[in-house]
Design an enzyme around this catalytic site. Structure first.
Site, mmCIF file in Angstrom:
data_model
loop_
_atom_site.group_PDB
_atom_site.id
_atom_site.type_symbol
_atom_site.label_atom_id
_atom_site.label_comp_id
_atom_site.label_asym_id
_atom_site.label_seq_id
_atom_site.Cartn_x
_atom_site.Cartn_y
_atom_site.Cartn_z
ATOM 1 N N HIS A 182 23.387 -30.580 -63.906
ATOM 2 C CA HIS A 182 23.260 -29.141 -64.178
ATOM 3 C C HIS A 182 24.137 -28.403 -63.178
ATOM 4 C CE1 HIS A 182 19.150 -30.187 -66.092
ATOM 5 N NE2 HIS A 182 20.097 -30.148 -67.010
ATOM 6 N N GLU A 185 23.410 -26.579 -59.654
ATOM 7 C CA GLU A 185 22.631 -27.278 -58.629
ATOM 8 C C GLU A 185 23.554 -27.873 -57.560
ATOM 9 O OE1 GLU A 185 20.149 -29.845 -61.045
ATOM 10 O OE2 GLU A 185 19.308 -28.110 -62.111
ATOM 11 N N ARG A 258 19.680 -33.330 -71.826
ATOM 12 C CA ARG A 258 18.828 -33.323 -73.024
ATOM 13 C C ARG A 258 19.574 -33.900 -74.221
ATOM 14 N NH1 ARG A 258 16.435 -31.827 -69.223
ATOM 15 N NH2 ARG A 258 14.820 -30.208 -69.024
ATOM 16 N N HIS A 316 18.795 -33.691 -59.087
ATOM 17 C CA HIS A 316 18.676 -32.305 -59.521
ATOM 18 C C HIS A 316 18.118 -31.447 -58.381
ATOM 19 C CE1 HIS A 316 19.364 -32.966 -63.884
ATOM 20 N NE2 HIS A 316 18.881 -34.170 -63.621
ATOM 21 N N SER A 317 18.091 -30.157 -58.599
ATOM 22 C CA SER A 317 17.368 -29.231 -57.729
ATOM 23 C C SER A 317 16.887 -28.097 -58.626
ATOM 24 C CB SER A 317 18.277 -28.698 -56.612
ATOM 25 O OG SER A 317 19.248 -27.790 -57.116
ATOM 26 N N GLU A 392 14.239 -33.947 -57.740
ATOM 27 C CA GLU A 392 14.437 -32.505 -57.605
ATOM 28 C C GLU A 392 14.455 -32.209 -56.113
ATOM 29 O OE1 GLU A 392 14.965 -30.223 -59.872
ATOM 30 O OE2 GLU A 392 14.375 -31.171 -61.766
#
Length: 426
Positions: A182, A185, A258, A316-317, A392
Site C-alpha cells: 500500500h 505506508e 485484495r 504494512h502500517s 502492521e
C-alpha cells in the site's frame, strides 16, 4: 528461475481519486484526523462516512473498536456536530502541516558507497531507494544480487535484493519479504530495507546473522507497488492502490493486497467499488503488480523447481499487529495453528523487548478485519510457504501513515528483533 536479474468494509467507503488528464498535488491543508470509538455506534459512523465522503485510515481492529477518519475543512462543523455524542480524539490538528513536516525530513541518497545507518534517519524518494539497493549490493557482491519481480503498470521495475550465503545463490529455501504494498505506508519501505541492510552489513561480524544468511535465500522487495509509491511522493501522500485503469470507471487503481487469485472477491473481504481504497479489481489476479509478484513467488516453489518457501511476510502500517492467516475467513484454521500462534507470540515479545511497544497478534480476520485476495493467504495455501505472516508496524494511530522520520530507526530496529526471533525459530 523466472524472475529477472537486473542493476475493510469501512475503508470501502473511503474517498475516491478520479482519473484526470494532468493530476495536481492533493492538498491536506486544514484537514484533521479524528479517532472515533466505534462501540455501538457502528451504523451511525458508517452513515457519517458515507454522507461526508470521508477517508478512513483504518478499519478498526476488532480488539480496539476504533476508527481513524480524515475530515476536510469543509465538513468539520458537520462532523463535529454528528459525532458530538461519541468519543473522539484529535490525532492530527492539521494533516497538511504534518505532511509538510514529514517532507522536510526527506533526505537524499545518491552515492554508491556502502550505506550506513544514517540512511535511515530520513525518508527517501523512490529514486533514492533504488540507489540504496544498488549501493548495498555493490558493497557486498559475494552475497547479493539486484533482482526484479517484473514491471509495474507504468513500466517501472519492481526492484529487490537477493541475499545468500554459503552454497551460493538459489541453493536454500526462500525467505520473501514485501514492503509498500500500500503506497502510503512509507515506514514499511524503510523497515524492509533496514532488515536487508542488517543481514548484509552484519554477515561478517555477527555469527547469528551469518547463520541466518547461510541457512536461507532472501528475496527482499522494499516497494512492490512502485507506481503508487511514486504517486504518494508527487501527487497524493495518502494514495493506497496501484495506478491501473479500471474498465468503465474514471477511478484508478486496484488494491494489490485484495487482488491475489485465491479466495478472491469473498463477501466482506474487499470492495467491488473501483473508487474504494480496497477495490479488489475486475478479475482475480489481473493487477499488473499482482501478476509479477505472483510469478516471482511461484518461481520459488518446489513445483517450479525451486527449493520451496520457508517464510513470507507482507509488511504494512499501521496498528502494531503481527498476524497469521487467514484473512478470508474468521473460522478457517491453519493445520499448524498452534505453532503459528506460538511464533506470533514470541515475535510480539521480541518486538516489545526493544522499545516496549505492544504488538497484538492472531489470525488476520479475527485480529483486524476480513480480507480476501490477500498475499498472505495465497502464500500459505497456494505457494505452500511453511510460514506466512502479515505485519502492521507502528504506531497505533497518533501519527498513522504520516509517521515522523525520527521513528524510522526505532520502528525498524524493533521489527528486526521480531524477524531475528522468527529466523531462529522457524
Amino acid at each position: 528461475m523466472k524472475f529477472l536479474v537486473v542493476a475493510a468494509a469501512l475503508s470501502a467507503l473511503a474517498s475516491a481519486a478520479s482519473l484526470a488528464p494532468t493530476p495536481t498535488r492533493v492538498s491536506y491543508d486544514g484537514y484533521k484526523v479524528y479517532r472515533v470509538s466505534v462501540g455501538s455506534e457502528i451504523e451511525s459512523i458508517k452513515s457519517i462516512i458515507k454522507k461526508l465522503n470521508l477517508q478512513s485510515w483504518s478499519g478498526a481492529p476488532k480488539a480496539r473498536g476504533l476508527i481513524d477518519l480524515v475530515v476536510p475543512p469543509t465538513e468539520l462543523k458537520t462532523f463535529e456536530r454528528d459525532t458530538e455524542s461519541m468519543t473522539t480524539e484529535l490525532m492530527h490538528a492539521d494533516l497538511g502541516l504534518s505532511i509538510a513536516e514529514e517532507s522536510n525530513s526527506t533526505g537524499s541518497f545518491s552515492t554508491l558507497a556502502a550505506p550506513d545507518v544514517t540512511y535511515f534517519n530520513t525518508y527517501h524518494s523512490i529514486a533514492d531507494h533504488t540507489t540504496f539497493l544498488q549501493s548495498l549490493q555493490s558493497s557486498f557482491p559475494a552475497n547479493s544480487e539486484i533482482i526484479s519481480a517484473g514491471k509495474s503498470n507504468s513500466g517501472r521495475d519492481i526492484p529487490g535484493i537477493h541475499i545468500y550465503g554459503s552454497g551460493g545463490k538459489g541453493s536454500k529455501k526462500a525467505i520473501v519479504w514485501h514492503g509498500t504494498v500500500h503506497a502510503r505506508e512509507w515506514i514499511t519501505t524503510m523497515t524492509v530495507e533496514y532488515a536487508a541492510w542488517t543481514l548484509l552489513t552484519k554477515y561478517a561480524s555477527d555469527p547469528t546473522i551469518k547463520g541466518f544468511v547461510d541457512k536461507y535465500d532472501y528475496y527482499i522487495f522494499p516497494f512492490v507497488n512502485p507506481d503508487g509509491f511514486a504517486y504518494t511522493q508527487t501527487n497524493d501522500r495518502l494514495w493506497r492502490k496501484n495506478r491501473q485503469t479500471n474498465p468503465g470507471s474514471t477511478c484508478l487503481g486496484r488494491d494489490v493486497n485484495r487482488n491475489w487469485p485465491y479466495v478472491w472477491a469473498q463477501s466482506g473481504g474487499a470492495s467491488t467499488n473501483p473508487c474504494a481504497q480496497d477495490y479488489k479489481g475486475p478479475s482475480a489476479g489481473d493487477g499488473t503488480e499482482t501478476k509479477a509478484l505472483k510469478a516471482q513467488l511461484d518461481s520459488l516453489t518446489t513445483a517450479a523447481g525451486g527449493k520451496g518457501i520457508q517464510m513470507y511476510i507482507d509488511f504494512h502500517s499501521y496498528s502494531q499487529l503481527f498476524m497469521t492467516p487467514y484473512g478470508y475467513s474468521c473460522s478457517a484454521v491453519l493445520p499448524n495453528s498452534a505453532k503459528y500462534q506460538s511464533l506470533a507470540a514470541g515475535t510480539a515479545n521480541a518486538i516489545k523487548s526493544v522499545n516496549g511497544l505492544i504488538f497484538e497478534y492472531g489470525p488476520i480476520c479475527q485480529t483486524i478485519y476480513q480480507t480476501s485476495g490477500d498475499g498472505v493467504d495465497y502464500a500459505a495455501d497456494v505457494a505452500k510457504a511453511a510460514y506466512s505472516f502479515t505485519v502492521e508496524l507502528r504506531d497505533t494511530g497518533r501519527y498513522g501513515f504520516v509517521l515522523p522520520a525520527n521513528q524510522i530507526v526505532p520502528a525498524a530496529s524493533e521489527m528486526w528483533a521480531g524477524l531475528k526471533y522468527l529466523l531462529a525459530n522457524i
